[in-house]
Design a protein around this motif. Sequence first.
Motif, PDB file in Angstrom:
ATOM      1  N   ILE A  11      46.792   4.506  23.603  1.00 58.41           N
ATOM      2  CA  ILE A  11      47.468   3.346  24.208  1.00 58.41           C
ATOM      3  C   ILE A  11      46.756   2.967  25.495  1.00 58.41           C
ATOM      4  O   ILE A  11      46.483   1.788  25.770  1.00 58.41           O
ATOM      5  N   ILE A  12      46.432   3.968  26.313  1.00 59.08           N
ATOM      6  CA  ILE A  12      45.781   3.727  27.605  1.00 59.08           C
ATOM      7  C   ILE A  12      44.400   3.107  27.401  1.00 59.08           C
ATOM      8  O   ILE A  12      44.009   2.182  28.121  1.00 59.08           O
ATOM      9  N   VAL A  13      43.653   3.603  26.407  1.00 59.04           N
ATOM     10  CA  VAL A  13      42.341   3.025  26.100  1.00 59.04           C
ATOM     11  C   VAL A  13      42.483   1.540  25.775  1.00 59.04           C
ATOM     12  O   VAL A  13      41.745   0.693  26.302  1.00 59.04           O
ATOM     13  N   ALA A  14      43.438   1.217  24.917  1.00 59.15           N
ATOM     14  CA  ALA A  14      43.627  -0.174  24.492  1.00 59.15           C
ATOM     15  C   ALA A  14      44.019  -1.072  25.657  1.00 59.15           C
ATOM     16  O   ALA A  14      43.543  -2.212  25.762  1.00 59.15           O
ATOM     17  N   VAL A  15      44.875  -0.580  26.540  1.00 61.29           N
ATOM     18  CA  VAL A  15      45.262  -1.357  27.732  1.00 61.29           C
ATOM     19  C   VAL A  15      44.025  -1.674  28.564  1.00 61.29           C
ATOM     20  O   VAL A  15      43.841  -2.807  29.036  1.00 61.29           O
ATOM     21  N   GLY A  16      43.138  -0.691  28.730  1.00 60.35           N
ATOM     22  CA  GLY A  16      41.915  -0.914  29.491  1.00 60.35           C
ATOM     23  C   GLY A  16      41.030  -1.984  28.871  1.00 60.35           C
ATOM     24  O   GLY A  16      40.501  -2.858  29.573  1.00 60.35           O
ATOM     25  N   VAL A  17      40.881  -1.949  27.549  1.00 55.62           N
ATOM     26  CA  VAL A  17      40.051  -2.944  26.859  1.00 55.62           C
ATOM     27  C   VAL A  17      40.636  -4.343  27.042  1.00 55.62           C
ATOM     28  O   VAL A  17      39.910  -5.314  27.329  1.00 55.62           O
ATOM     29  N   MET A  18      41.947  -4.461  26.897  1.00 57.38           N
ATOM     30  CA  MET A  18      42.596  -5.765  27.041  1.00 57.38           C
ATOM     31  C   MET A  18      42.476  -6.303  28.465  1.00 57.38           C
ATOM     32  O   MET A  18      42.176  -7.483  28.675  1.00 57.38           O
ATOM     33  N   ILE A  19      42.696  -5.446  29.451  1.00 54.72           N
ATOM     34  CA  ILE A  19      42.607  -5.890  30.843  1.00 54.72           C
ATOM     35  C   ILE A  19      41.185  -6.305  31.189  1.00 54.72           C
ATOM     36  O   ILE A  19      40.966  -7.264  31.945  1.00 54.72           O
ATOM     37  N   PHE A  20      40.199  -5.614  30.629  1.00 56.36           N
ATOM     38  CA  PHE A  20      38.815  -6.010  30.878  1.00 56.36           C
ATOM     39  C   PHE A  20      38.545  -7.397  30.310  1.00 56.36           C
ATOM     40  O   PHE A  20      37.838  -8.208  30.920  1.00 56.36           O
ATOM     41  N   GLY A  21      39.110  -7.689  29.127  1.00 55.19           N
ATOM     42  CA  GLY A  21      38.970  -9.027  28.563  1.00 55.19           C
ATOM     43  C   GLY A  21      39.582 -10.089  29.461  1.00 55.19           C
ATOM     44  O   GLY A  21      39.018 -11.176  29.635  1.00 55.19           O
ATOM     45  N   VAL A  22      40.722  -9.784  30.063  1.00 58.77           N
ATOM     46  CA  VAL A  22      41.366 -10.720  30.999  1.00 58.77           C
ATOM     47  C   VAL A  22      40.487 -10.907  32.237  1.00 58.77           C
ATOM     48  O   VAL A  22      40.326 -12.024  32.749  1.00 58.77           O
ATOM     49  N   ALA A  23      39.904  -9.815  32.731  1.00 59.62           N
ATOM     50  CA  ALA A  23      39.134  -9.861  33.978  1.00 59.62           C
ATOM     51  C   ALA A  23      37.916 -10.777  33.857  1.00 59.62           C
ATOM     52  O   ALA A  23      37.540 -11.442  34.830  1.00 59.62           O
ATOM     53  N   MET A  24      37.295 -10.832  32.686  1.00 59.85           N
ATOM     54  CA  MET A  24      36.118 -11.703  32.523  1.00 59.85           C
ATOM     55  C   MET A  24      36.495 -13.182  32.538  1.00 59.85           C
ATOM     56  O   MET A  24      35.698 -14.034  32.921  1.00 59.85           O
TER      57      MET A  24
END
Length: 490
Positions: free
Chosen positions: A304-317
């Motif tokens: 779950i934590i890995v997926a949250v990180g991937v999603m937040i990185f997509g938002v950050a770009m």
Amino acid sequence: MNNLLLLPILIPLVTAIILIFFPKHVFWQRIISFISTCSLIVASGALLYRVHIDGIQTLNLGNWPAPFGITLVSDSLSALLVLTTSIIALACLVYSFYAIGHKRETFYYYSFFQFLIVGVNGAFTTGDLFNLFVFFEVMLMSSYVLFVLGGTKIQLREAIKYTLVNVISSALFVVGVAYLYAVTGTLNMAHLAERISEIGMSPILTVIAVLFIIVFGLKGAIFPLYFWLPGAYYAPPTPILALFGGLLTKVGVYSILRTFTLLFTSDVGYTHTLLAWLALGTIVIGVIGAVAYNDMRYIVIYNIIVAVGVMIFGVAMMTPESLEGTIFYMLQDMVMKTTLFLLVGIVFSITSSNDIRSFSGLMSSYPLLGWSFFIAALSLAGIPPLSGFIGKLLIVKASLHAGLLFEAIVILLSSLLVLYSVMKIFMNGFWGEEKGFERKPLDGRFVPVLLLLVLSIAYGVGIEFIRPFVVDAVNVLADPNMYIQAVLKE
């Protein structure tokens, strides 16, 4: 105005209130909950279709025009998330009939289950920052009750930590809302976007943005604020864990996605760079935890934590491509995390253990269960053409287009390690000689798992059918004026 926006909130709310009056009549609790949740799926699907055909839908409660009254707003992003939430709710509900236990069912389980859906759907639909806080609290208060239902030692111990963290987070949320109101004089999100664009880059707005990163980061379990999640999510029974794992952290991610594309865009160089580095830290920590454990629950929880990180990185770009990838990935992750938790629960019901070293050889007795887990594992890791592939592909492509080679490599490596972590369960638990379990027939709890798995496969194979809805959502995120004009009728 469109009253259809109210139904995803009103249906579970009315159901929850009705169920309070006869908690001991489990049969009718199940029937009413099932009919209500099926109705919720129909209403959510109708809302998504209406948004796709007619554009962003708004509803001003009490007929008070925005920004003076409470406004509900449904764009494609909101409608997609509400529909996905409704499907997950139905799967967890049916699984609960077989797994939650009669004792918990007689203590308002189904009522608070519905209240939780009210909070989640309300958070996805509200167009007002203060009401986002209100729906957060509805969701959290319901989760507190579901968390401790049954009163086991581990539940009560972890509930203290879970409640304390969320109370602090909620207090910070109110502080952030108060500061934002003091600076702008409004809390309607469309009106806030207008006011903030008029103010321009301001140190106080940057501070408020960082405060909201902390607030939503606590709720979404972003590094270094993830510390509460592994222990807390390990404690509740499987249906509750699946519901939490599929929905609750995604509400935090959605809040970041909405506010940092609509409101906090004046100092992108600082706030979104901070988000990007926190996202990478989240991915790394999640992968380490997933690889390190031999406990099925902990492995999926850290994923779950890995997926949250991937999603937040997509938002950050904050590019259309990265936002499209984030939405694709969020929708599939909601379904796949729920599926994996339900599968882990079925394995536990057979083996009475979460430790993958204590049993093996399940494949010979349960081939359908084994291959279902295999497909879920591949989908979670993003193996084409399954559902996890397209979201990660778009995020990695956006990283490469932005010249972020290191970050793209981190995401790709995380996918390999995620695959290793879940395949570790498959290889150790399903292959080898039979040990650590007694053969028993699979009951009805496997039905919702199969349905979610079929949905996930259809999502991956039929991605072109879903893409128009996702593109609609991306257009609104990439051009905030579309949201502002729809709400304020300018």
